[in-house]
Design a protein around this motif. Structure first.
Motif, mmCIF file in Angstrom:
data_model
loop_
_atom_site.group_PDB
_atom_site.id
_atom_site.type_symbol
_atom_site.label_atom_id
_atom_site.label_comp_id
_atom_site.label_asym_id
_atom_site.label_seq_id
_atom_site.Cartn_x
_atom_site.Cartn_y
_atom_site.Cartn_z
ATOM 1 N N ALA A 1 -17.523 -45.232 13.731
ATOM 2 C CA ALA A 1 -18.213 -46.093 14.703
ATOM 3 C C ALA A 1 -19.692 -46.234 14.341
ATOM 4 O O ALA A 1 -20.261 -47.331 14.389
ATOM 5 C CB ALA A 1 -18.054 -45.525 16.113
ATOM 6 N N LEU A 2 -20.317 -45.124 13.953
ATOM 7 C CA LEU A 2 -21.729 -45.167 13.566
ATOM 8 C C LEU A 2 -21.926 -45.972 12.280
ATOM 9 O O LEU A 2 -22.908 -46.711 12.134
ATOM 10 C CB LEU A 2 -22.254 -43.740 13.369
ATOM 11 C CG LEU A 2 -22.416 -42.898 14.632
ATOM 12 C CD1 LEU A 2 -22.721 -41.452 14.273
ATOM 13 C CD2 LEU A 2 -23.522 -43.468 15.513
ATOM 14 N N PHE A 3 -20.982 -45.832 11.347
ATOM 15 C CA PHE A 3 -21.054 -46.558 10.075
ATOM 16 C C PHE A 3 -21.006 -48.069 10.315
ATOM 17 O O PHE A 3 -21.826 -48.823 9.789
ATOM 18 C CB PHE A 3 -19.910 -46.106 9.173
ATOM 19 C CG PHE A 3 -19.729 -46.940 7.929
ATOM 20 C CD1 PHE A 3 -20.689 -46.934 6.928
ATOM 21 C CD2 PHE A 3 -18.600 -47.726 7.771
ATOM 22 C CE1 PHE A 3 -20.525 -47.696 5.784
ATOM 23 C CE2 PHE A 3 -18.423 -48.497 6.627
ATOM 24 C CZ PHE A 3 -19.397 -48.480 5.639
ATOM 25 N N MET A 4 -20.032 -48.507 11.112
ATOM 26 C CA MET A 4 -19.903 -49.930 11.392
ATOM 27 C C MET A 4 -21.115 -50.450 12.162
ATOM 28 O O MET A 4 -21.600 -51.562 11.919
ATOM 29 C CB MET A 4 -18.628 -50.194 12.187
ATOM 30 C CG MET A 4 -17.357 -50.016 11.396
ATOM 31 S SD MET A 4 -17.256 -51.203 10.037
ATOM 32 C CE MET A 4 -15.665 -50.756 9.330
ATOM 33 N N SER A 5 -21.620 -49.643 13.080
ATOM 34 C CA SER A 5 -22.784 -50.061 13.858
ATOM 35 C C SER A 5 -24.024 -50.174 12.976
ATOM 36 O O SER A 5 -24.871 -51.044 13.186
ATOM 37 C CB SER A 5 -23.044 -49.069 14.995
ATOM 38 O OG SER A 5 -21.950 -49.034 15.892
ATOM 39 N N ALA A 6 -24.133 -49.280 11.977
ATOM 40 C CA ALA A 6 -25.274 -49.340 11.064
ATOM 41 C C ALA A 6 -25.189 -50.554 10.145
ATOM 42 O O ALA A 6 -26.214 -51.166 9.805
ATOM 43 C CB ALA A 6 -25.348 -48.062 10.237
ATOM 44 N N LEU A 7 -23.963 -50.925 9.745
ATOM 45 C CA LEU A 7 -23.796 -52.102 8.894
ATOM 46 C C LEU A 7 -24.059 -53.392 9.655
ATOM 47 O O LEU A 7 -24.695 -54.317 9.141
ATOM 48 C CB LEU A 7 -22.380 -52.134 8.305
ATOM 49 C CG LEU A 7 -22.075 -51.234 7.113
ATOM 50 C CD1 LEU A 7 -20.628 -51.421 6.678
ATOM 51 C CD2 LEU A 7 -23.005 -51.530 5.943
ATOM 52 N N PHE A 8 -23.531 -53.438 10.883
ATOM 53 C CA PHE A 8 -23.645 -54.657 11.688
ATOM 54 C C PHE A 8 -24.215 -54.302 13.065
ATOM 55 O O PHE A 8 -23.498 -54.316 14.075
ATOM 56 C CB PHE A 8 -22.279 -55.325 11.847
ATOM 57 C CG PHE A 8 -21.565 -55.561 10.538
ATOM 58 C CD1 PHE A 8 -22.060 -56.456 9.609
ATOM 59 C CD2 PHE A 8 -20.399 -54.865 10.242
ATOM 60 C CE1 PHE A 8 -21.405 -56.675 8.407
ATOM 61 C CE2 PHE A 8 -19.736 -55.072 9.050
ATOM 62 C CZ PHE A 8 -20.242 -55.987 8.123
ATOM 63 N N VAL B 1 -14.695 -58.403 13.435
ATOM 64 C CA VAL B 1 -14.371 -59.767 13.871
ATOM 65 C C VAL B 1 -15.653 -60.501 14.251
ATOM 66 O O VAL B 1 -15.871 -61.673 13.877
ATOM 67 C CB VAL B 1 -13.383 -59.734 15.053
ATOM 68 C CG1 VAL B 1 -13.253 -61.116 15.676
ATOM 69 C CG2 VAL B 1 -12.013 -59.248 14.584
ATOM 70 N N ARG B 2 -16.529 -59.841 14.976
ATOM 71 C CA ARG B 2 -17.789 -60.461 15.360
ATOM 72 C C ARG B 2 -18.672 -60.728 14.146
ATOM 73 O O ARG B 2 -19.363 -61.755 14.070
ATOM 74 C CB ARG B 2 -18.531 -59.557 16.355
ATOM 75 C CG ARG B 2 -17.804 -59.335 17.657
ATOM 76 C CD ARG B 2 -18.699 -58.665 18.672
ATOM 77 N NE ARG B 2 -19.874 -59.487 18.958
ATOM 78 C CZ ARG B 2 -20.860 -59.105 19.769
ATOM 79 N NH1 ARG B 2 -20.790 -57.929 20.382
ATOM 80 N NH2 ARG B 2 -21.901 -59.867 19.966
ATOM 81 N N ALA B 3 -18.625 -59.795 13.165
ATOM 82 C CA ALA B 3 -19.409 -59.993 11.941
ATOM 83 C C ALA B 3 -18.876 -61.174 11.142
ATOM 84 O O ALA B 3 -19.652 -61.928 10.537
ATOM 85 C CB ALA B 3 -19.388 -58.719 11.100
ATOM 86 N N MET B 4 -17.551 -61.337 11.143
ATOM 87 C CA MET B 4 -16.954 -62.481 10.449
ATOM 88 C C MET B 4 -17.387 -63.783 11.117
ATOM 89 O O MET B 4 -17.716 -64.767 10.442
ATOM 90 C CB MET B 4 -15.434 -62.354 10.461
ATOM 91 C CG MET B 4 -14.882 -61.226 9.605
ATOM 92 S SD MET B 4 -14.824 -61.629 7.858
ATOM 93 C CE MET B 4 -13.391 -62.703 7.843
ATOM 94 N N LEU C 1 -10.589 -47.248 15.828
ATOM 95 C CA LEU C 1 -10.173 -48.278 14.873
ATOM 96 C C LEU C 1 -10.305 -49.671 15.486
ATOM 97 O O LEU C 1 -10.757 -50.619 14.827
ATOM 98 C CB LEU C 1 -8.730 -48.029 14.428
ATOM 99 C CG LEU C 1 -8.473 -46.767 13.586
ATOM 100 C CD1 LEU C 1 -6.989 -46.613 13.311
ATOM 101 C CD2 LEU C 1 -9.250 -46.825 12.279
ATOM 102 N N PHE C 2 -9.905 -49.791 16.764
ATOM 103 C CA PHE C 2 -10.029 -51.086 17.431
ATOM 104 C C PHE C 2 -11.500 -51.481 17.603
ATOM 105 O O PHE C 2 -11.858 -52.656 17.456
ATOM 106 C CB PHE C 2 -9.337 -51.058 18.799
ATOM 107 C CG PHE C 2 -7.870 -51.351 18.732
ATOM 108 C CD1 PHE C 2 -7.408 -52.612 18.376
ATOM 109 C CD2 PHE C 2 -6.932 -50.367 19.022
ATOM 110 C CE1 PHE C 2 -6.057 -52.890 18.306
ATOM 111 C CE2 PHE C 2 -5.570 -50.627 18.954
ATOM 112 C CZ PHE C 2 -5.125 -51.894 18.594
ATOM 113 N N TYR C 3 -12.354 -50.494 17.902
ATOM 114 C CA TYR C 3 -13.788 -50.782 18.046
ATOM 115 C C TYR C 3 -14.367 -51.283 16.726
ATOM 116 O O TYR C 3 -15.108 -52.284 16.695
ATOM 117 C CB TYR C 3 -14.528 -49.528 18.509
ATOM 118 C CG TYR C 3 -16.035 -49.661 18.488
ATOM 119 C CD1 TYR C 3 -16.689 -50.552 19.334
ATOM 120 C CD2 TYR C 3 -16.802 -48.909 17.600
ATOM 121 C CE1 TYR C 3 -18.073 -50.677 19.307
ATOM 122 C CE2 TYR C 3 -18.184 -49.024 17.569
ATOM 123 C CZ TYR C 3 -18.815 -49.913 18.422
ATOM 124 O OH TYR C 3 -20.177 -50.039 18.390
ATOM 125 N N ALA C 4 -14.018 -50.592 15.636
ATOM 126 C CA ALA C 4 -14.506 -51.025 14.316
ATOM 127 C C ALA C 4 -13.974 -52.415 13.974
ATOM 128 O O ALA C 4 -14.698 -53.244 13.402
ATOM 129 C CB ALA C 4 -14.101 -50.011 13.255
#
Length: 583
Positions: free
Chosen positions: A278-285, A339-342, A331-334
């Motif tokens: 979750a932190l990884f995805m949040s840091a990327l996007f 999806v939002r990043a796309m 997994l659903f949160y990531a």
């Protein structure tokens, strides 16, 4: 080295590690309690699963010696792999005997059985002979000691059949019995199977460690790269997971490693990798993430992690289904972030989404496999390695852009630096640079002990030329003067435009006479210019030359050379005059 091929090399390495997994299949012609091994139908090196219905004797350890087995109770039949608590009315905690007769063997041939981890301790007997086990299989919690460690057991028989008898006890885990397939085959086939699994898991563990250290190293060098730090920690959590599952590499290396701690480490993806993802995805996007969900989710997973270490395994392993639910929520949160990043057309979103789908499928497989819904194998480690491969491609692209931007910035900085010390019209150094270099040369002069000279030159009658031909033609004269000075100076000399139509040259390690020769060369070359262009008739240059004398300052040094220049003008121009010595 071309790093674009590095992910491909990793993938080839992983596939080659598993290339030894020869054709596996279930044994044929089995009935309850008996499995027929058709030796002649199998090629050399092949192995088969001992999947089928085994005899099961609850709360009974049968005597291994067949000759002493009398008045056997009526057996129950449970599928293997499978937990006895799923197919009988018996609880998961308890003990019993699993019995199978394997037929169709070649008398006198050496065979081998691959024993995966059994829950949670066992003793194996083949035709009544003690063939080892894991932990201590006992009739109570006090008499049992759990251990998970896959083993190879070689045996041979003088008959065409053998009896496999396993004493199993479980007083510590939520699952019971044999929940992984047993394999049988000739010694070479089983050894190849086990070695391939070991090599594959060691290779994946090595890759995870290397990638983890690489990403954490990036964060150490560049603290703003938080995504790299989180990704490195995710790699470490999966490294710990792979060491504690499958071939149980940690127990394989340290057989005495405490079983209780191993099982708690096994749960680390639920309370470690899930919040890190979750932190990884949040840091990327960051714009696409939810701060509120992230805080709640991380809080829940950390609370679960605390319970894992506080509570004993016999209690906390019953919480695994809830932890799996937390994992799926993560997994659903990531996926929601991606999806939002796309939709926002983030550049890295498509590549990362492809990797994430592959990884998510393997995680779901592991959850179903651990729940005995699927009979596959643990796939999240290789799935995560594929995720790493695609992530590394993304990282290479990101840092290629970063290095390109840094290169552009460095070039721009160099251009600005050059522009700050260069005269834009003539290309010579400017007056500010002249003063800085001259002061440095004067400061170093006592140490060098070498002479230092200075030339000051001024274009004669330049104002009249400008008034007659205009400033544009005047600029051309100055450019020509700059070119002559540059061409007349030596490699170590420093030519400068001092201001207006006045020029100067710093001459390190040069005597006054040598400086005079350079100045005369400048004067004569400029004088010959009127032969090429009639407009330059009467346009000459007057030059003053001075040698540094300590302890005068840079300003006084320039002033002496400048006075010599004006003495040259007063003497009729178009000549070179040496400066007087300082007072």
């Amino acid at each position: 080295m071309n790093f674009r091929f590095f992910p491909g090399l990793l993938l080839v390495l992983i596939l080659s590690c598993f290339s030894g997994l020869r054709a596996e299949g279930a044994a044929t012609g089995y009935e309850k309690g008996t499995i027929a091994y058709i030796d002649q139908a199998l090629e050399q090196g092949s192995i088969i699963r001992l999947d089928g219905y085994w005899e099961f004797y609850w709360n009974t350890f049968l005597i291994p010696d067949r000759n002493l087995q009398s008045d056997l109770p009526m057996p129950e039949y449970i599928p293997v792999p499978g937990s006895w608590d799923q197919f009988t009315d018996h609880p998961a905690h308890g003990y019993g005997t699993l019995r199978l007769e394997l037929t169709g063997l070649e008398p006198g041939k050496i065979y081998s059985i691959y024993m995966p981890e059994l829950v949670s301790s066992y003793r194996l007997y083949i035709d009544g002979k003690d063939s080892g086990g894991n932990g201590v299989a006992g009739t109570s919690s006090e008499k049992s000691r759990p251990q998970f460690l896959p083993r190879l057991v070689a045996f041979h028989t003088e008959k065409d059949r053998v009896e496999i008898l396993i004493h199993v006890s479980n007083f510590d885990y939520r699952k019971s019995g044999i929940w992984r397939s047993l394999f049988v085959g000739d010694l070479s086939g089983i050894s190849l199977y086990r070695d391939s699994r070991l090599i594959g898991e060691v290779a994946i563990a090595g890759i995870l460690l290397a990638i983890a250290l690489f990403h954490i190293g990036i964060y150490v060098q560049r603290r703003e790269e938080k995504a790299a730090f989180y990704f490195g920690l995710i790699c470490l959590t999966f490294l710990i997971r792979i060491l504690c599952t499958g071939e149980q590499l940690l127990t394989f290396a340290i057989p005495s490693f405490p079983w209780e701690i191993l099982r708690k480490l096994e749960f680390i993806p639920f309370y470690g990798s899930a919040p890190l993802l979750a932190l990884f995805m949040s840091a990327l996007f960051p714009r696409e993430s939810s701060l509120a969900f992230k805080r709640v989710y991380i809080g829940l997973t950390l609370f679960y992690g605390m319970l894992v270490w506080i509570l004993p395994v016999r209690i906390n392993n019953h919480m695994v289904p809830y932890a799996e639910g937390l994992m799926v929520a993560g997994l659903f949160y990531a996926a929601w972030i991606q999806v939002r990043a796309m939709k926002a057309r983030r550049e890295e979103a498509p590549m990362l989404s492809a990797a994430y789908i592959i990884f998510s499928v393997t995680v779901v497989n592991d959850i179903l496999y651990a729940s005995q819904i699927l009979t596959s194998m643990y796939l999240s480690p290789p799935g995560f390695v594929i995720f790493i491969i695609i992530q590394s491609q993304m990282l290479i692209r990101r840092y290629s852009r970063s290095f390109y931007q840094r290169d552009l910035l460095a070039r721009s900085r160099d251009r600005f630096r050059v522009a700050s010390i260069t005269d834009s019209l003539t290309g010579l150094y400017n007056a500010g640079y002249l003063h800085r270099i001259l002061e440095k040369e004067i400061e170093a002069n006592p140490e060098k002990g070498a002479p230092l000279s200075l030339i000051m030159a001024d274009v004669d009658n330049f104002k009249n030329f400008n008034d007659t031909w205009g400033h544009k033609q005047g600029d051309e004269v100055l450019k020509k003067m700059g070119a002559i000075i540059r061409g007349s100076a030596r490699e170590r000399d420093i030519p400068c435009r001092y201001g207006g139509e006045e020029f100067s040259v710093i001459l390190p390690e040069t005597s006054l006479d040598e400086a005079f020769e350079v100045a005369e060369r400048i004067r004569t070359r400029f004088e010959r210019g009127e032969e090429e262009d009639q407009r330059l008739r009467g346009i000459t240059v007057s030059v003053g030359v001075a040698r540094y004398r300590a302890p005068e300052t840079a300003d006084s040094f320039i002033e002496r050379a400048d006075k010599a220049l004006y003495r040259a003008k007063n003497r009729g121009k178009n000549c070179v005059i040496k400066a007087d010595l300082p007072d």
